[in-house]
Design a protein around this motif. Structure first.
Motif, PDB file in Angstrom:
ATOM      1  N   UNK A  11      -0.382  -5.640   6.951  1.00 23.81           N
ATOM      2  CA  UNK A  11      -0.652  -4.225   6.754  1.00 23.81           C
ATOM      3  C   UNK A  11      -1.666  -3.704   7.746  1.00 23.81           C
ATOM      4  N   UNK A  12      -2.076  -2.448   7.539  1.00 24.52           N
ATOM      5  CA  UNK A  12      -3.109  -1.864   8.401  1.00 24.52           C
ATOM      6  C   UNK A  12      -4.438  -2.572   8.216  1.00 24.52           C
ATOM      7  N   UNK A  13      -4.749  -2.937   6.975  1.00 26.29           N
ATOM      8  CA  UNK A  13      -6.087  -3.456   6.676  1.00 26.29           C
ATOM      9  C   UNK A  13      -6.090  -4.824   6.015  1.00 26.29           C
ATOM     10  N   UNK A  14      -4.942  -5.348   5.644  1.00 27.32           N
ATOM     11  CA  UNK A  14      -4.931  -6.673   5.041  1.00 27.32           C
ATOM     12  C   UNK A  14      -3.644  -7.414   5.402  1.00 27.32           C
ATOM     13  N   UNK A  15      -3.691  -8.726   5.231  1.00 26.85           N
ATOM     14  CA  UNK A  15      -2.526  -9.569   5.485  1.00 26.85           C
ATOM     15  C   UNK A  15      -2.373 -10.555   4.334  1.00 26.85           C
ATOM     16  N   UNK A  16      -1.110 -10.815   3.960  1.00 28.11           N
ATOM     17  CA  UNK A  16      -0.802 -11.801   2.921  1.00 28.11           C
ATOM     18  C   UNK A  16       0.191 -12.796   3.493  1.00 28.11           C
ATOM     19  N   UNK A  17      -0.114 -14.083   3.344  1.00 32.26           N
ATOM     20  CA  UNK A  17       0.726 -15.130   3.919  1.00 32.26           C
ATOM     21  C   UNK A  17       1.067 -16.171   2.859  1.00 32.26           C
ATOM     22  N   UNK A  18       2.311 -16.672   2.911  1.00 31.05           N
ATOM     23  CA  UNK A  18       2.723 -17.731   2.013  1.00 31.05           C
ATOM     24  C   UNK A  18       3.497 -18.795   2.769  1.00 31.05           C
ATOM     25  N   UNK A  28       3.908 -23.071  -1.623  1.00 29.72           N
ATOM     26  CA  UNK A  28       2.950 -24.168  -1.578  1.00 29.72           C
ATOM     27  C   UNK A  28       1.557 -23.730  -1.133  1.00 29.72           C
ATOM     28  N   UNK A  29       1.471 -22.491  -0.656  1.00 28.74           N
ATOM     29  CA  UNK A  29       0.170 -21.949  -0.244  1.00 28.74           C
ATOM     30  C   UNK A  29       0.310 -20.443  -0.164  1.00 28.74           C
ATOM     31  N   UNK A  30      -0.690 -19.712  -0.654  1.00 27.85           N
ATOM     32  CA  UNK A  30      -0.675 -18.254  -0.549  1.00 27.85           C
ATOM     33  C   UNK A  30      -2.106 -17.763  -0.377  1.00 27.85           C
ATOM     34  N   UNK A  31      -2.280 -16.852   0.563  1.00 26.44           N
ATOM     35  CA  UNK A  31      -3.630 -16.351   0.839  1.00 26.44           C
ATOM     36  C   UNK A  31      -3.541 -14.924   1.363  1.00 26.44           C
ATOM     37  N   UNK A  32      -4.450 -14.061   0.910  1.00 26.74           N
ATOM     38  CA  UNK A  32      -4.562 -12.691   1.417  1.00 26.74           C
ATOM     39  C   UNK A  32      -5.964 -12.490   1.961  1.00 26.74           C
ATOM     40  N   UNK A  33      -6.073 -11.754   3.076  1.00 27.23           N
ATOM     41  CA  UNK A  33      -7.385 -11.486   3.678  1.00 27.23           C
ATOM     42  C   UNK A  33      -7.496 -10.008   4.033  1.00 27.23           C
ATOM     43  N   UNK A  34      -8.706  -9.480   3.933  1.00 25.28           N
ATOM     44  CA  UNK A  34      -9.019  -8.118   4.341  1.00 25.28           C
ATOM     45  C   UNK A  34      -9.384  -8.176   5.821  1.00 25.28           C
ATOM     46  N   UNK A  39      -9.977 -12.171  10.416  1.00 29.01           N
ATOM     47  CA  UNK A  39      -8.933 -11.823  11.382  1.00 29.01           C
ATOM     48  C   UNK A  39      -7.601 -12.484  11.028  1.00 29.01           C
ATOM     49  N   UNK A  40      -6.525 -11.936  11.595  1.00 31.62           N
ATOM     50  CA  UNK A  40      -5.219 -12.544  11.422  1.00 31.62           C
ATOM     51  C   UNK A  40      -5.219 -13.954  12.001  1.00 31.62           C
ATOM     52  N   UNK A  41      -5.853 -14.147  13.140  1.00 28.00           N
ATOM     53  CA  UNK A  41      -5.914 -15.477  13.749  1.00 28.00           C
ATOM     54  C   UNK A  41      -6.551 -16.484  12.800  1.00 28.00           C
ATOM     55  N   UNK A 421       3.481 -10.258  -2.012  1.00 27.20           N
ATOM     56  CA  UNK A 421       4.238  -9.952  -0.800  1.00 27.20           C
ATOM     57  C   UNK A 421       4.974 -11.173  -0.260  1.00 27.20           C
ATOM     58  N   UNK A 422       4.321 -12.337  -0.127  1.00 29.45           N
ATOM     59  CA  UNK A 422       5.054 -13.494   0.405  1.00 29.45           C
ATOM     60  C   UNK A 422       6.292 -13.850  -0.426  1.00 29.45           C
ATOM     61  N   UNK A 423       6.182 -13.784  -1.744  1.00 31.01           N
ATOM     62  CA  UNK A 423       7.328 -14.132  -2.578  1.00 31.01           C
ATOM     63  C   UNK A 423       8.433 -13.080  -2.481  1.00 31.01           C
ATOM     64  N   UNK A 424       8.064 -11.815  -2.365  1.00 25.64           N
ATOM     65  CA  UNK A 424       9.066 -10.764  -2.180  1.00 25.64           C
ATOM     66  C   UNK A 424       9.785 -10.939  -0.839  1.00 25.64           C
ATOM     67  N   UNK A 425       9.027 -11.303   0.187  1.00 28.68           N
ATOM     68  CA  UNK A 425       9.596 -11.469   1.530  1.00 28.68           C
ATOM     69  C   UNK A 425      10.569 -12.639   1.569  1.00 28.68           C
ATOM     70  N   UNK A 426      10.172 -13.768   0.985  1.00 27.29           N
ATOM     71  CA  UNK A 426      11.053 -14.937   1.056  1.00 27.29           C
ATOM     72  C   UNK A 426      12.312 -14.716   0.216  1.00 27.29           C
ATOM     73  N   UNK A 427      12.173 -13.976  -0.890  1.00 23.80           N
ATOM     74  CA  UNK A 427      13.352 -13.662  -1.709  1.00 23.80           C
ATOM     75  C   UNK A 427      14.319 -12.777  -0.935  1.00 23.80           C
ATOM     76  N   UNK A 428      13.786 -11.826  -0.159  1.00 18.48           N
ATOM     77  CA  UNK A 428      14.633 -10.950   0.643  1.00 18.48           C
ATOM     78  C   UNK A 428      15.280 -11.738   1.782  1.00 18.48           C
TER      79      UNK A 428
END
Length: 437
Positions: A11-18, A28-34, A39-41, A421-428
């Motif tokens: 997103x503009x201000x946060x990222x969610x990864x799974x 097996x892993x899920x994390x969101x950061x502001x 940073x994304x890196x 978000x990660x679970x919605x993305x992988x389902x799609x």
């Protein structure tokens, strides 16, 4: 060693990864950061370390991306590192209709030519000129009409700039202002797309397969302009998959309503762009709108001031309260926000937020016009629900997104399970033909 699939919402201000097991589909892993804080890196580095910890192969992973990150560009002029090669008389033709729109090109970087001037010496002198204006210039949009230039002349120009090390963006319909505008936007947003893709490739290796959600699914080849509507198009396809005509989306950075009706022309900040998308309507209240005392000294929110950085007080950095901060008690009980804003669990932050709102409430001069924080929350919810009813013509609407439970009503209920978000993305991704092997 099994190869995992990675789902990323940026997103503009946060990222969610799974990280998902490709065989079982289990997360097996899920994390969101502001992002103003982490940073994304940094998030990608954490994911890579987790892959090693889980003994999963990080080489050649498939990454599925849904993004709202390109909204960051919507307030800016673009084209500072882009030259245009335009037929004489067509300078800035893409913006003739409305001079109030944001710019997609720098006029001093435009190269105008007539067909008798298509020779290497002329092109070199013009390239030298624009390079003096911006030594970092690295892209060129070529928009030369077939009626004035032969294909051989266009090829000559393309070859010249390619040899000079510039990336070429060729406009197939130079007389079409909207198509030229899209080509300029593709060029102007190329650096942002490259930045994201580079971070992913550096984290997971050169063999990383990256798929972005565009108009109708995850793609590895697309036009950059498609990424400006990635999250909206994803939401529209979620609605379609669930046999819904419309829905309301609630996030820490946007509240919006979207109908499952495609449109062919996007009214962008830079003008009309011919690209398939699904229109959105943002609600009158924005989560990052500043809370303040209005001209009547009543507690209210600013409809024009959006504080993306440093963000809300609940993130632990800011001192200006935003609409999102008004709902801090609900946020600390929201699983997504509790993970995103870890400082919410700290007593000193809770005290800070309470003190900020106490000062604001006490600053109201008239007891007859006094508005408490709880009353303002109810007003905001009521206004959103009324706008939803209006946009949906009274039909029941499914609420969607990380904050759907915060703004739910008896009539408008959130989707059944907690949002991820990660679970919605992988389902799609699975629904769009399954995960690549």
């Amino acid at each position: 060693m099994p190869k995992p699939a990675i789902a990323l919402y940026l997103g503009e201000t946060y990222a969610s990864l799974g990280i998902f097991n490709r065989a079982s589909g289990a997360i097996q892993f899920e994390k969101s950061v502001f992002l103003p804080q982490v940073s994304l890196k940094n998030l990608l580095s954490q994911a890579k370390n987790k892959l090693q910890e889980l003994q999963l192969d990080s080489e050649g992973v498939s990454v599925f991306v849904v993004t709202n990150y390109f909204d960051r560009l919507k307030q800016f002029r673009l084209g500072g590192s882009i030259s245009q090669v335009i037929a004489k008389g067509f300078e800035n033709s893409y913006s003739l209709k409305d001079s109030k729109l944001l710019s997609l090109a720098a006029s001093q970087l435009i190269i105008t030519i007539e067909n008798e001037n298509v020779d290497t010496s002329f092109l070199q002198s013009e390239l030298d000129r624009v390079k003096k204006v911006n030594p970092d210039l690295n892209k060129v949009v070529i928009a030369l009409p077939e009626s004035k230039f032969t294909s051989a002349q266009v090829d000559q120009i393309v070859n010249f700039f390619t040899a000079a090390g510039l990336k070429i963006f060729l406009c197939a319909q130079p007389h079409n202002q909207s198509e030229l505008r899209k080509t300029l936007l593709n060029a102007g947003s190329e650096g942002t797309r490259e930045e994201v893709s580079k971070d992913l490739s550096e984290a997971f290796g050169a063999k990383t397969e990256i798929f972005y959600f565009c108009h109708n699914g995850f793609k590895s080849k697309f036009e950059n302009a498609e990424l400006f509507n990635s999250s909206n198009n994803f939401f529209a396809h979620w609605l379609k998959k669930n046999n819904l005509n419309h829905g309301a989306y609630f996030d820490v950075e946007t509240f919006k309503f979207l109908k499952n009706h495609p449109a062919a022309n996007w009214e962008s900040p830079w003008g009309t762009i011919p690209i398939d998308h699904f229109d959105q309507t943002e609600f009158e209240v924005h989560p990052f709108a500043e809370l303040k005392l209005d001209q009547l000294s009543m507690l209210s929110f600013d409809k024009s001031s959006i504080q993306l950085e440093p963000g809300p007080v609940v993130a632990g950095r800011a001192i200006k309260p935003l609409v999102l901060d008004l709902f801090w008690q609900e946020l600390k009980d929201n699983g997504f926000c509790a993970g995103l804003f870890s400082a919410l669990a700290q007593d000193n932050l809770k005290s800070k937020i309470q003190n900020i709102f106490s000062v604001l409430e006490k600053g109201q001069k008239s007891s007859s016009l006094f508005v408490s924080g709880d009353e303002l929350k109810n007003q905001i919810r009521s206004a959103i629900h009324a706008q939803v009813d209006l946009l949906a013509s009274g039909e029941a609407v499914r609420f969607y997104g990380p904050l759907a439970d915060v703004f739910k009503s008896p009539r408008h209920k959130p989707k059944e399970k907690s949002f991820s978000w990660p679970q919605e993305i992988i389902a799609m991704a699975e629904a769009n033909g399954g995960l690549p092997s």
